[in-house]
Scaffold this motif. Structure first.
Motif, PDB file in Angstrom:
ATOM      1  N   PHE A   6     -11.295  12.909  -5.617  1.00  0.00           N
ATOM      2  CA  PHE A   6     -10.609  11.537  -5.893  1.00  0.00           C
ATOM      3  C   PHE A   6     -11.798  10.407  -5.711  1.00  0.00           C
ATOM      4  O   PHE A   6     -11.529   9.281  -5.977  1.00  0.00           O
ATOM      5  N   LEU A   9      -0.838   8.978  -7.384  1.00  0.00           N
ATOM      6  CA  LEU A   9      -1.702   7.755  -7.833  1.00  0.00           C
ATOM      7  C   LEU A   9      -1.288   7.148  -9.028  1.00  0.00           C
ATOM      8  O   LEU A   9      -1.401   6.223  -9.318  1.00  0.00           O
ATOM      9  N   PHE A  61      -0.663   3.076  -9.214  1.00  0.00           N
ATOM     10  CA  PHE A  61      -1.204   2.420 -10.053  1.00  0.00           C
ATOM     11  C   PHE A  61      -0.433   1.539 -11.139  1.00  0.00           C
ATOM     12  O   PHE A  61      -0.542   0.234 -11.119  1.00  0.00           O
ATOM     13  N   ASP A  67     -12.108   5.938  -7.045  1.00  0.00           N
ATOM     14  CA  ASP A  67     -12.305   4.728  -5.973  1.00  0.00           C
ATOM     15  C   ASP A  67     -11.033   4.714  -5.008  1.00  0.00           C
ATOM     16  O   ASP A  67     -10.633   3.343  -4.526  1.00  0.00           O
ATOM     17  N   VAL A  68     -10.345   5.594  -4.650  1.00  0.00           N
ATOM     18  CA  VAL A  68      -9.158   5.737  -3.695  1.00  0.00           C
ATOM     19  C   VAL A  68      -9.766   5.850  -2.268  1.00  0.00           C
ATOM     20  O   VAL A  68     -10.426   6.817  -1.924  1.00  0.00           O
ATOM     21  N   GLN A 101      -1.392  -0.419  -3.963  1.00  0.00           N
ATOM     22  CA  GLN A 101      -2.744   0.170  -3.617  1.00  0.00           C
ATOM     23  C   GLN A 101      -2.461   1.372  -3.107  1.00  0.00           C
ATOM     24  O   GLN A 101      -1.973   1.629  -1.948  1.00  0.00           O
ATOM     25  N   PRO A 102      -3.365   2.646  -3.594  1.00  0.00           N
ATOM     26  CA  PRO A 102      -3.032   3.776  -3.123  1.00  0.00           C
ATOM     27  C   PRO A 102      -4.001   4.182  -1.898  1.00  0.00           C
ATOM     28  O   PRO A 102      -5.180   3.707  -2.206  1.00  0.00           O
ATOM     29  N   ILE A 103      -3.762   5.027  -0.957  1.00  0.00           N
ATOM     30  CA  ILE A 103      -4.724   5.451   0.042  1.00  0.00           C
ATOM     31  C   ILE A 103      -4.220   7.021   0.366  1.00  0.00           C
ATOM     32  O   ILE A 103      -3.186   7.266   0.575  1.00  0.00           O
ATOM     33  N   LYS A 139       0.714  -1.122  -0.044  1.00  0.00           N
ATOM     34  CA  LYS A 139       0.091   0.166  -0.083  1.00  0.00           C
ATOM     35  C   LYS A 139       0.793   1.302  -0.034  1.00  0.00           C
ATOM     36  O   LYS A 139       2.039   1.206   0.398  1.00  0.00           O
TER      37      LYS A 139
END
Length: 297
Positions: free
Chosen positions: A136, A107, A111, A140-141, A116-118, A86
């Motif tokens: 954003f 991002l 990707f 779906d972040v 996985q970006p948060i 992440k």
């Protein structure tokens, strides 16, 4: 696992015992880049005792790689971190003000790098984070608000039993967040010293074990996120629904839509997919912008 690097020496934690061993890079590896998060094989004195030194002789294949360049024309790729599950993109909602361009670029890097970006928003005691977070939502972040007065439950849940890296500008509160997650870390923190330019309080990346399991990797504050290694097709390709649509675009389509691409198939969608197209085009626009730091949001 490589947990630190400093002047030609790497700290490596052994899977079997948790002992940290100081290592040098074996001559046969040449100038092979070894970064925090890498999985390596070592030989020699693995006791971890003071003044002992082992050798890194093997670099395992990476399951994910977060890369950046100094700017969008620099051919030299810098590996920020390897094997992260992440990426926590840490952004203050005030002091310094949030920059959508930096987040968009991070991002893209996440990707295409398989991470996985948060989005983690700090300093929520100074401003309402909801408006910036809304920019954003169509990507779906996940967004976590993690000001000093906010509970840590959400971010602890997101990072437990995984390898999570933090990136962000200096002064946004990365080290403060690390110190809350790992109280014994004692990462240096500092005040913002100008408009959006904080004092660099972390000078080297370091991986720290989380009390609940997993690792958190604190990285030095950065001011730009060059993406010279990324092309538009890579960005579209990480979104399965858009990648399938884009197969019907004419050859050479940049997917930016009119006037540049009057026949882009992505213009034919509606509803949530149309909103996602607009958000992804924002990423593509950021990819074409040479200076995200000076960008007007």
């Amino acid at each position: 696992m490589v947990v630190s690097r400093d002047r030609g020496r790497w700290g490596v934690v052994l899977d079997s015992s948790g002992v940290e061993v100081t290592c040098m890079r074996a001559r046969e590896l040449g100038r092979t880049a070894i970064v925090v998060g890498d999985r390596v094989g070592i030989v020699g004195d693995t006791s971890g005792k003071k003044d002992t030194l082992a050798r890194i002789v093997k670099l395992e294949d990476r399951r994910s790689v977060l890369r950046r360049t100094a700017d969008d024309t620099d051919p030299y790729e810098r590996i920020v971190v390897a094997n992260a599950d992440k990426l926590l993109i840490v952004t203050a909602v005030a002091d310094p003000p949030p920059r959508a361009g930096f987040v968009e670029r991070a991002l893209v890097a996440a990707f295409v790098g398989g991470v996985q970006p948060i989005l983690v928003l700090t300093k929520s005691d100074l401003a309402d984070p909801s408006a910036f977070a809304a920019e954003f939502k169509d990507l779906d972040v996940p967004v976590i608000v993690s000001g000093v007065e906010d509970p840590l439950n959400a971010i602890q849940h997101a990072t437990t039993n995984s390898v999570s890296a933090l990136v962000g500008h200096s002064g946004v509160g990365k080290s403060t967040l690390v110190n809350r997650l790992v109280p014994e870390a004692e990462r240096a923190t500092g005040e913002v010293s100008g408009v959006g330019k904080g004092r660099h309080t972390s000078t080297q990346s370091v991986a720290l074990p989380l009390p609940s399991g997993g690792w958190i990797i604190d990285t030095p504050g950065i001011r730009s996120f060059g993406l010279a290694h990324v092309d538009p097709e890579m960005v579209i390709g990480v979104f399965d629904d858009l990648a399938e649509l884009a197969q019907d675009c004419p050859r050479g389509c940049t997917h930016m839509g009119p006037p540049a691409d009057p026949e882009c198939v992505l213009d034919s969608v509606d509803g949530h997919t149309a909103r996602r197209v607009a958000a992804v085009r924002g990423l593509l626009a950021a990819l074409r912008s040479n200076n995200d730091w000076e960008r007007a949001d």
